[in-house]
Design a protein around this motif. Structure first.
Motif, short mmCIF file in Angstrom:
data_model
loop_
_atom_site.label_atom_id
_atom_site.label_comp_id
_atom_site.label_asym_id
_atom_site.label_seq_id
_atom_site.Cartn_x
_atom_site.Cartn_y
_atom_site.Cartn_z
N ARG A 1 39.71 41.90 43.77
CA ARG A 1 40.50 42.95 43.08
C ARG A 1 41.62 43.45 43.98
O ARG A 1 42.75 43.68 43.54
CB ARG A 1 39.61 44.12 42.64
CG ARG A 1 38.83 43.87 41.38
CD ARG A 1 38.18 45.14 40.86
NE ARG A 1 37.35 45.83 41.84
CZ ARG A 1 36.07 45.59 42.07
NH1 ARG A 1 35.43 44.67 41.37
NH2 ARG A 1 35.40 46.27 42.98
N THR A 2 41.32 43.64 45.25
CA THR A 2 42.32 44.11 46.21
C THR A 2 43.48 43.13 46.28
O THR A 2 44.65 43.52 46.20
CB THR A 2 41.69 44.29 47.61
OG1 THR A 2 40.67 45.29 47.53
CG2 THR A 2 42.72 44.69 48.65
N VAL A 3 43.18 41.86 46.43
CA VAL A 3 44.22 40.83 46.58
C VAL A 3 45.01 40.66 45.28
O VAL A 3 46.23 40.47 45.32
CB VAL A 3 43.60 39.50 47.06
CG1 VAL A 3 44.61 38.37 47.01
CG2 VAL A 3 43.05 39.67 48.48
N GLU A 4 44.35 40.75 44.15
CA GLU A 4 45.05 40.63 42.86
C GLU A 4 46.09 41.74 42.69
O GLU A 4 47.08 41.56 42.01
CB GLU A 4 44.06 40.64 41.70
CG GLU A 4 43.27 39.34 41.59
CD GLU A 4 42.12 39.43 40.59
OE1 GLU A 4 41.91 40.52 39.98
OE2 GLU A 4 41.42 38.42 40.44
N GLY A 5 45.86 42.88 43.32
CA GLY A 5 46.77 44.01 43.20
C GLY A 5 47.95 43.97 44.16
O GLY A 5 48.81 44.86 44.13
N LEU A 6 48.01 42.97 45.01
CA LEU A 6 49.08 42.88 46.00
C LEU A 6 50.28 42.11 45.48
O LEU A 6 50.12 41.11 44.76
CB LEU A 6 48.57 42.17 47.27
CG LEU A 6 47.44 42.86 48.04
CD1 LEU A 6 46.92 41.93 49.13
CD2 LEU A 6 47.92 44.17 48.61
N ALA A 7 51.47 42.54 45.85
CA ALA A 7 52.69 41.78 45.57
C ALA A 7 52.87 40.77 46.69
O ALA A 7 52.80 41.12 47.87
CB ALA A 7 53.89 42.72 45.51
N LEU A 8 53.07 39.51 46.32
CA LEU A 8 53.28 38.45 47.30
C LEU A 8 54.69 37.89 47.16
O LEU A 8 55.16 37.69 46.04
CB LEU A 8 52.26 37.31 47.11
CG LEU A 8 50.78 37.67 47.18
CD1 LEU A 8 49.94 36.40 47.00
CD2 LEU A 8 50.44 38.35 48.48
#
Length: 183
Positions: A15-22
């Motif tokens: 969930r944390t990584v899905e919420g990050l802008a890359l």
């Protein structure tokens, strides 16, 4: 019980990584710059030479900035993972939770104020669960970035460009054929 704990960690990290802008294409330094901008606090990247028995990466928090020290005596891929692992400590808020200053630290560093010892040790030493979480977040960021970059349309690359990318990936120096002029 053990699987439930690992499953919970996996889901939380996902969930944390899905919420990050890359950034696209993905670049660890660009990503960390975006993270710094989003937080409104600089993150300085400091390349260092590897030393025996020392970590290959370290997050140090000061009053004015966060500093990520990372080993340069390794492959580009490993450097990227080191940078993301240390950035994951920031993303997960590990730098905000400082353990109490131990009696051993007071005994070994008697001339330093406890607040300074707390600030340095408390923000550069993490528990085993925090290390696992940072490692998983870093790995998930790389996995998501690879999927994102594969899905993005790319301009066709010539054979020389492909060879250059592969060499950079593994940290090999650029090699030019004898007699070839620089572009």
């Amino acid at each position: 019980m053990r699987n439930d704990r690992h499953s919970g960690l996996w889901q939380r990290c996902q969930r944390t990584v899905e919420g990050l802008a890359l950034p696209s294409p993905f670049d660890a330094e660009t990503f960390i710059g975006m993270l710094a901008s989003a937080r409104g606090r600089p993150i300085e990247l400091i390349p260092v030479s590897a030393r025996p028995h020392t970590p290959c990466g370290l997050l140090v928090t000061t009053d004015s900035a966060d500093c990520i020290l990372y080993t340069t005596d390794t492959t580009v891929l490993h450097q990227q993972h080191i940078l993301l692992h240390e950035a994951a400590h920031v993303i997960c808020g590990h730098h905000e939770t400082a353990p109490a200053v131990s009696a051993a630290a007071r005994l070994l560093l008697p001339n330093l104020p406890p607040s300074l010892v707390q600030r340095v040790l408390g923000r550069s030493v993490y528990s085993e669960p925090q290390e696992r979480e940072a490692e998983l977040v870093a790995s998930l960021i790389l996995t998501r970035a690879r999927k994102q970059d594969r899905a993005a349309p790319a301009a066709p690359a010539g054979r020389d460009q492909q060879h250059s990318r592969v060499r950079r990936l593994f940290g090999a120096p650029e090699v030019r054929a004898p007699g070839c002029a620089d572009d």
